[in-house]
Design a protein around this motif. Structure first.
Motif, mmCIF file in Angstrom:
data_model
loop_
_atom_site.group_PDB
_atom_site.id
_atom_site.type_symbol
_atom_site.label_atom_id
_atom_site.label_comp_id
_atom_site.label_asym_id
_atom_site.label_seq_id
_atom_site.Cartn_x
_atom_site.Cartn_y
_atom_site.Cartn_z
ATOM 1 N N LEU A 145 -29.132 -60.299 37.193
ATOM 2 C CA LEU A 145 -29.532 -61.184 36.097
ATOM 3 C C LEU A 145 -28.999 -62.605 36.279
ATOM 4 O O LEU A 145 -29.605 -63.572 35.802
ATOM 5 N N LEU A 146 -27.859 -62.736 36.963
ATOM 6 C CA LEU A 146 -27.254 -64.054 37.151
ATOM 7 C C LEU A 146 -28.149 -64.998 37.959
ATOM 8 O O LEU A 146 -28.008 -66.216 37.861
ATOM 9 N N ASP A 147 -29.058 -64.460 38.749
ATOM 10 C CA ASP A 147 -29.974 -65.308 39.509
ATOM 11 C C ASP A 147 -31.040 -65.931 38.623
ATOM 12 O O ASP A 147 -31.746 -66.862 39.049
ATOM 13 N N GLU A 148 -31.191 -65.420 37.393
ATOM 14 C CA GLU A 148 -32.135 -65.948 36.398
ATOM 15 C C GLU A 148 -33.578 -65.957 36.913
ATOM 16 O O GLU A 148 -34.342 -66.890 36.679
ATOM 17 N N LYS A 149 -33.906 -64.885 37.624
ATOM 18 C CA LYS A 149 -35.262 -64.663 38.118
ATOM 19 C C LYS A 149 -35.718 -63.279 37.649
ATOM 20 O O LYS A 149 -34.893 -62.469 37.218
ATOM 21 N N PRO A 150 -37.021 -62.980 37.700
ATOM 22 C CA PRO A 150 -37.484 -61.642 37.313
ATOM 23 C C PRO A 150 -36.735 -60.548 38.074
ATOM 24 O O PRO A 150 -36.539 -60.641 39.288
ATOM 25 N N VAL A 151 -36.305 -59.523 37.346
ATOM 26 C CA VAL A 151 -35.431 -58.480 37.891
ATOM 27 C C VAL A 151 -36.162 -57.140 37.943
ATOM 28 O O VAL A 151 -36.788 -56.718 36.962
ATOM 29 N N THR A 152 -36.045 -56.495 39.082
ATOM 30 C CA THR A 152 -36.480 -55.111 39.227
ATOM 31 C C THR A 152 -35.240 -54.279 39.515
ATOM 32 O O THR A 152 -34.497 -54.575 40.457
ATOM 33 N N TRP A 153 -35.023 -53.239 38.714
ATOM 34 C CA TRP A 153 -33.787 -52.449 38.836
ATOM 35 C C TRP A 153 -34.023 -51.071 38.256
ATOM 36 O O TRP A 153 -34.787 -50.899 37.289
#
Length: 343
Positions: A145-153
Motif C-alpha cells: 500500500l505504501l507504493d500508493e498504486k493499485p494493489v493485488t494481494w
C-alpha cells in the motif's frame, strides 16, 4: 549531531489531578493534546501515541488524537507508537494515517507493531494462535500500500485484493512507516527485508544489550539490498527540576502500573532496588534535566541511534507534573544532550 531526532511517547495514561484523583478519560485525551502542543512550541521533533485497550490508558485510536493535535500544531511530527497492525486492517490503517498526513501537511508517521499487549485481539475477534501469521501477512500488504498504486494481494487473514486503489493518496507519495520491535531477531530481520526503519523498545536492562539487534538490522539490510535507515529507540523516563522530585513523583505510581501488568504476565512485584538500578544504569531515564540528558547521551552514543523517544508517562503521574516534564524535556534536556554529544 544536528540530525538527531528527539521525540516524546505516551500511551495516554490516565493522570491524577492536583488533588490526587484520576481525571476522566476525556480529560486524559485532552491532556495529551495539550502536552503535544507544548512539545511543538518547544521544538520537540515527534510526538508518538501508543494504542492500548486497557483501563489505565485513554488512547485506543492514536490517529484520531493525532488528527486533533494536527489542527493545533505546526511542525511536530505525529506518530503512532505503536499501531497494532495484527488486530487492525492494513487498508484502513493506511487510509487513517494518510488522512492525518493531509491534515498535518505531511507530518504523519506510523510505527507498526505486533503488540506486546494482546487485549485488542479478542476485542476485535482475532485468535492469539494466529499472532505471527496475522502480522506477517498484514505487514506484507501494508508495504504494498505504501507504493500508493493499485494493489493485488491475497492471504489467509483478510479478503484478497485485485488491483484495489486506496485513497486518499499522500502529497509526498509515501507515508513514513517504521516497525517497532521489542527484542525478536526475526522481527528485526523482517523489518530489514521490507526496507523499513527500525524502532527498538528498550524498556529494561542496559541499553548496550540492544547493540546486537542494530548490528543484525544493518547486516540483514545489506544482504537484502535494502536501505539501512537510522535506528530509533524509545525508553521510559520522567523529568522534574531535581532528581529527588522526579523519583518521588514517578516511583509510587509506576510501581502500581508495573505490578498490575506484571501480575498478568507472571512477573514478581518490582522491588525498589530493581527500580533504583534501572534509574542508575538501566533503561529508566528519571531525574533532573542534567541527569536525564547525561544518560540519554550515553545511550545514543553507545548504540549509534538516530532517534530517541522518551516515554514520559508510565502510571498516573499528575497532569501538572507531566506538563512540567514535557517543558523540561524540550527546553533543557534536548539542548543538553546535543551539547554533550557535540563536546
Amino acid at each position: 549531531m544536528s540530525d538527531l531526532v528527539f521525540g516524546l511517547d505516551t500511551f495516554g495514561d490516565v493522570p491524577e489531578d492536583d488533588s490526587g484523583k484520576p481525571v476522566s478519560y476525556a480529560a486524559a485525551i485532552r491532556q495529551v493534546v495539550d502536552e503535544a502542543v507544548l512539545a511543538d512550541e518547544l521544538g520537540v521533533d515527534v510526538i508518538a501515541l501508543g494504542e492500548h485497550h486497557r483501563p489505565e490508558y485513554a488512547v485506543s485510536t492514536p490517529e484520531t488524537v493525532l488528527a486533533g493535535i494536527a489542527t493545533r500544531t505546526s511542525r511536530i511530527r505525529l506518530a503512532s507508537g505503536v499501531t497494532v497492525l495484527s488486530s487492525d486492517d492494513p487498508v484502513r490503517v493506511f487510509q487513517r494515517f494518510a488522512t492525518v498526513d493531509a491534515l498535518s501537511h505531511g507530518r504523519a508517521e506510523v510505527i507498526l507493531g505486533r503488540g506486546s499487549f494482546t487485549e485488542s485481539f479478542p476485542l476485535f475477534g482475532y485468535d492469539l494462535a494466529d499472532y505471527d501469521v496475522l502480522f506477517e501477512e498484514k505487514i506484507e500488504l501494508f508495504v504494498k500500500l505504501l507504493d500508493e498504486k493499485p494493489v493485488t494481494w491475497s492471504g489467509t487473514t483478510r479478503a484478497p485484493l485485485e488491483r484495489a486503489d486506496v485513497f486518499p493518496k499522500t502529497e509526498s507519495g509515501r507515508l513514513t512507516t517504521w516497525v517497532g520491535v521489542g527484542g525478536s531477531p526475526q522481527s528485526v530481520v523482517r523489518t530489514a527485508r521490507y526496507g523499513l526503519p527500525l524502532m527498538l523498545a528498550v524498556i529494561g536492562g542496559t541499553p548496550e544489550r540492544f547493540a546486537p539487534y542494530i548490528d543484525l538490522y544493518r547486516r540483514a539490510a545489506a544482504q537484502f539490498g535494502t536501505p539501512a535507515h537510522p535506528v530509533g529507540m524509545h525508553s521510559p523516563g520522567f523529568i522534574a527540576d531535581t532528581d529527588e522530585e522526579a523519583i518521588e513523583v514517578f516511583w509510587p505510581r509506576y510501581r502500581v502500573i508495573r505490578d498490575r501488568i506484571g501480575a498478568l504476565r507472571g512477573w514478581p512485584p518490582i522491588r525498589r532496588e530493581e527500580f533504583d538500578a534501572e534509574v542508575e544504569r538501566g533503561s529508566l531515564y528519571i531525574g533532573s534535566p542534567e541527569t536525564v540528558a547525561r544518560r540519554m547521551a550515553r545511550a545514543i552514543s553507545s548504540l549509534g541511534v538516530g532517534r530517541f523517544d522518551l516515554i514520559y508517562t508510565a502510571g498516573s503521574q499528575p497532569a501538572s507534573a507531566r506538563m512540567r516534564a514535557v517543558e523540561l524535556y524540550g527546553a533543557k534536556v534536548i539542548p543538553l544532550v546535543r551539547d554533550i554529544l557535540a563536546g
